[in-house]
Design a protein around this motif. Structure first.
Motif, PDB file in Angstrom:
ATOM      1  N   TRP A 116       0.821  -1.202   0.000  1.00 24.04           N
ATOM      2  CA  TRP A 116       0.000   0.000   0.000  1.00 24.04           C
ATOM      3  C   TRP A 116       0.860   1.258   0.000  1.00 24.04           C
ATOM      4  O   TRP A 116       1.839   1.345   0.735  1.00 24.04           O
ATOM      5  N   ASN A 117       0.474   2.221  -0.836  1.00 28.17           N
ATOM      6  CA  ASN A 117       1.086   3.545  -0.851  1.00 28.17           C
ATOM      7  C   ASN A 117       0.131   4.515  -0.166  1.00 28.17           C
ATOM      8  O   ASN A 117      -0.894   4.877  -0.746  1.00 28.17           O
ATOM      9  N   PRO A 118       0.409   4.944   1.079  1.00 20.62           N
ATOM     10  CA  PRO A 118      -0.523   5.822   1.797  1.00 20.62           C
ATOM     11  C   PRO A 118      -0.713   7.172   1.112  1.00 20.62           C
ATOM     12  O   PRO A 118      -1.759   7.801   1.291  1.00 20.62           O
ATOM     13  N   SER A 119       0.259   7.632   0.330  1.00 21.75           N
ATOM     14  CA  SER A 119       0.160   8.942  -0.308  1.00 21.75           C
ATOM     15  C   SER A 119      -0.803   8.914  -1.491  1.00 21.75           C
ATOM     16  O   SER A 119      -1.653   9.785  -1.641  1.00 21.75           O
ATOM     17  N   THR A 120      -0.659   7.907  -2.347  1.00 20.43           N
ATOM     18  CA  THR A 120      -1.527   7.804  -3.526  1.00 20.43           C
ATOM     19  C   THR A 120      -2.759   6.952  -3.263  1.00 20.43           C
ATOM     20  O   THR A 120      -3.677   6.929  -4.083  1.00 20.43           O
ATOM     21  N   ARG A 121      -2.745   6.207  -2.125  1.00 27.77           N
ATOM     22  CA  ARG A 121      -3.836   5.306  -1.735  1.00 27.77           C
ATOM     23  C   ARG A 121      -4.010   4.129  -2.695  1.00 27.77           C
ATOM     24  O   ARG A 121      -5.050   3.481  -2.695  1.00 27.77           O
ATOM     25  N   LYS A 122      -3.002   3.854  -3.486  1.00 28.36           N
ATOM     26  CA  LYS A 122      -3.043   2.687  -4.356  1.00 28.36           C
ATOM     27  C   LYS A 122      -2.530   1.472  -3.590  1.00 28.36           C
ATOM     28  O   LYS A 122      -1.629   1.581  -2.752  1.00 28.36           O
ATOM     29  N   SER A 123      -3.079   0.303  -3.874  1.00 32.72           N
ATOM     30  CA  SER A 123      -2.684  -0.898  -3.142  1.00 32.72           C
ATOM     31  C   SER A 123      -2.883  -2.131  -4.010  1.00 32.72           C
ATOM     32  O   SER A 123      -3.596  -2.108  -5.018  1.00 32.72           O
ATOM     33  N   ARG A 124      -2.254  -3.205  -3.566  1.00 35.58           N
ATOM     34  CA  ARG A 124      -2.449  -4.529  -4.163  1.00 35.58           C
ATOM     35  C   ARG A 124      -2.557  -5.519  -3.020  1.00 35.58           C
ATOM     36  O   ARG A 124      -1.677  -5.586  -2.158  1.00 35.58           O
ATOM     37  N   THR A 125      -3.635  -6.298  -3.010  1.00 40.04           N
ATOM     38  CA  THR A 125      -3.894  -7.248  -1.930  1.00 40.04           C
ATOM     39  C   THR A 125      -3.854  -8.676  -2.461  1.00 40.04           C
ATOM     40  O   THR A 125      -4.395  -8.954  -3.536  1.00 40.04           O
ATOM     41  N   PHE A 126      -3.210  -9.560  -1.694  1.00 40.92           N
ATOM     42  CA  PHE A 126      -3.065 -10.956  -2.104  1.00 40.92           C
ATOM     43  C   PHE A 126      -2.904 -11.811  -0.856  1.00 40.92           C
ATOM     44  O   PHE A 126      -2.552 -11.311   0.219  1.00 40.92           O
ATOM     45  N   PRO A 127      -3.159 -13.110  -0.930  1.00 41.80           N
ATOM     46  CA  PRO A 127      -3.048 -13.983   0.251  1.00 41.80           C
ATOM     47  C   PRO A 127      -1.595 -14.329   0.561  1.00 41.80           C
ATOM     48  O   PRO A 127      -0.736 -14.358  -0.332  1.00 41.80           O
ATOM     49  N   ALA A 128      -1.334 -14.582   1.837  1.00 42.36           N
ATOM     50  CA  ALA A 128      -0.011 -15.066   2.233  1.00 42.36           C
ATOM     51  C   ALA A 128       0.213 -16.465   1.674  1.00 42.36           C
ATOM     52  O   ALA A 128      -0.732 -17.197   1.369  1.00 42.36           O
ATOM     53  N   ALA A 129       1.474 -16.839   1.531  1.00 42.70           N
ATOM     54  CA  ALA A 129       1.796 -18.165   0.997  1.00 42.70           C
ATOM     55  C   ALA A 129       1.473 -19.242   2.032  1.00 42.70           C
ATOM     56  O   ALA A 129       1.667 -19.053   3.236  1.00 42.70           O
ATOM     57  N   ALA A 130       0.983 -20.367   1.567  1.00 43.99           N
ATOM     58  CA  ALA A 130       0.681 -21.487   2.461  1.00 43.99           C
ATOM     59  C   ALA A 130       1.977 -22.128   2.944  1.00 43.99           C
ATOM     60  O   ALA A 130       2.924 -22.302   2.176  1.00 43.99           O
ATOM     61  N   VAL A 131       2.036 -22.462   4.236  1.00 41.14           N
ATOM     62  CA  VAL A 131       3.208 -23.143   4.803  1.00 41.14           C
ATOM     63  C   VAL A 131       3.063 -24.635   4.559  1.00 41.14           C
ATOM     64  O   VAL A 131       2.050 -25.239   4.915  1.00 41.14           O
ATOM     65  N   GLU A 132       4.091 -25.251   3.965  1.00 39.46           N
ATOM     66  CA  GLU A 132       4.004 -26.637   3.532  1.00 39.46           C
ATOM     67  C   GLU A 132       4.703 -27.610   4.470  1.00 39.46           C
ATOM     68  O   GLU A 132       4.730 -28.808   4.201  1.00 39.46           O
TER      69      GLU A 132
END
Length: 363
Positions: A116-132
Motif C-alpha cells: 500500500w502507498n498511503p500517499s496515492t492510496r493505491k494498493s495490491r492485496t493478495f493472500p499469504a503463501a501457504a506453509v508446507e
C-alpha cells in the motif's frame, strides 16, 4: 497574450521538490503534467530527492485502538490516522511487515497481505503463501516477513520465512518463499539454516538486503543474517570486533545504513539492561566501517529502562530519535561523542519516577 513556455526539464526539477499531496493536485493542471507525474522515472527522481533532503519523512506507530498512525518526524506532534485497505475486511488491526520507498507491507489477521502507498492510496492485496511444513509434530513455530526493493530487477519483493521447532530445541525445519511484485506470485527458494532469535520481529531493509538477528544454535551468541534481494541468497554480516560479552542484539536501518543496537545486561535476566550501544555500518559489508554512534547508560533520570530502540536521525543528523521502554521517546544528541539525552515527554517520566521511588520506600 502569448503564454510563457517552460522547458520540460525545468518543470520536472520544480515538481520533484514538491510534496506528494501537491503533486496529486497538480495532475489536474494538464495532460502533460499528469503524464509527467505518473511517469515511473519521475517517481524515482522524486523519491531520491526526498531521501537526500530528509523531507516527507514520517513514523508509522500503532494507535491505542490497534490502527496505524502517521507522525511527521520533524515535529512528532502532528499525527493523522491511516485508513489502510485491509480495513475493508472488517479488521482495523494490521501487522506492519515492512516499509520501503514510501510503500507499506501490511498483513491482516486473516493472512491477507497488502502492498500500500498511503500517499496515492493505491494498493495490491493478495493472500499469504501457504506453509508446507507437514512432516512430524512440531512443538511450536512462527512466521516472519521482510519487504524491500531490488533495483537490479526493478522489483519489490516480500520474503516469508516459516520456522518450526520439534522435540529437540536444536531440531528445526524452515521454509522460505518470495513474492515478486512484477510476477504477482509466490515461489519457494532455498531453506534457511540459522535459528531466528525473535519470532515477532520482521526483516529490516537496508542496502538492498533484508536483515534478521539469528544464531547457529538455539542458545548460542547472536548474529546478523542478510538476505540479498537480487541474488536471493543468505549470508552472515560481520559484527564489530570490539563487542563485549553478555549482550543481545537488535538490527535497524538508520539513514540508509544498517544499524546495530547492542544491549549489555547484568545477572541472569536478559531484561536487566544497564548499557546500550548503537552502531552504524558506514560502508556495507566492510567490518572495519562499523562506527559507534551513541552509548546510552541507565541513569537516575531514565530509571530502569529495559529496551532502547533507535528510530531515525534528525534532519541535520546530529541527534537520534529513540523509543525508550514503555511509550517514551527520547532525542539523544552529540552523535559520535558522549551522548546527552532529552526525554520528549519529561512530565510523564517525572511522574513515573516519583511513583517508582514512593513504591520502593513503602517496600
Amino acid at each position: 497574450m502569448a503564454t510563457l513556455s517552460v522547458p520540460h526539464d525545468i518543470v520536472s526539477e520544480i515538481l520533484r521538490r514538491l510534496g506528494v499531496k501537491d503533486l496529486l493536485r497538480f495532475k489536474c493542471i494538464s495532460k502533460a503534467w499528469c503524464s509527467l507525474i505518473d511517469d515511473p522515472d519521475f517517481a524515482k527522481l522524486h523519491l531520491s530527492h526526498s531521501l537526500k533532503t530528509g523531507t516527507n519523512l514520517s513514523l508509522v506507530p500503532r494507535g491505542l485502538d490497534g490502527g496505524l498512525l502517521s507522525v511527521e518526524l520533524d515535529s512528532l506532534k502532528r499525527a493523522r490516522r491511516l485508513k489502510h485497505p485491509l480495513e475493508s475486511y472488517g479488521d482495523k488491526f494490521a501487522d506492519l511487515l515492512g516499509s520501503c520507498n514510501g510503500l507499506l507491507a501490511l498483513m491482516s489477521r486473516r493472512d491477507e497481505i497488502s502492498l500500500w502507498n498511503p500517499s496515492t492510496r493505491k494498493s495490491r492485496t493478495f493472500p499469504a503463501a501457504a506453509v508446507e511444513i507437514s512432516r512430524g509434530r512440531p512443538r511450536r513455530g512462527f512466521v516472519v516477513y521482510g519487504f524491500g526493493y531490488d533495483p537490479i530487477s526493478d522489483d519489490y519483493k516480500l520474503l516469508q520465512m516459516a520456522q518450526y521447532y520439534f522435540s529437540n530445541d536444536d531440531s528445526i525445519k524452515s521454509e522460505v518463499k518470495v513474492y515478486s511484485s512484477s510476477s504477482n506470485c509466490w515461489r519457494r527458494i532455498q531453506d534457511f539454516n540459522f535459528y531466528l532469535k525473535y519470532k515477532l520481529v520482521h526483516g529490516v531493509y537496508a542496502n538492498n538486503a533484508l536483515h534478521f538477528v539469528v544464531s547457529r544454535m538455539r542458545r548460542s551468541e547472536p548474529l546478523v543474517a542478510a538476505f540479498d534481494l537480487g541474488t536471493e541468497e543468505f549470508c552472515l554480516l560481520e559484527l564489530p570486533d570490539c563487542l563485549g560479552t553478555g549482550f543481545s542484539l537488535n538490527v535497524r536501518a538508520m539513514g540508509g545504513c544498517i544499524s546495530l543496537t547492542v544491549y549489555y545486561y547484568l545477572g541472569v535476566h536478559v531484561w536487566d539492561v544497564h548499557d546500550t550501544e548503537i552502531w552504524v555500518m558506514k560502508e556495507y559489508g566492510v567490518r572495519e566501517s562499523w562506527t559507534k554512534l551513541i552509548s546510552v547508560k541507565q541513569s537516575e533520570f531514565i530509571w530502569g529502562f529495559n529496551y532502547v530502540l533507535p528510530l531515525a536521525f534528525s534532519n541535520n543528523a546530529d541527534k537520534v530519535l529513540m523509543y525508550v521502554d514503555k511509550n517514551k521517546f527520547m532525542w539523544s544528541g552529540n552523535v559520535g561523542r558522549e551522548s546527552r539525552n532529552y526525554l520528549i515527554n519529561k512530565e510523564a517520566e517525572k511522574e513515573r519516577e516519583m511513583a517508582w521511588k514512593l513504591g520502593k520506600r513503602r517496600c
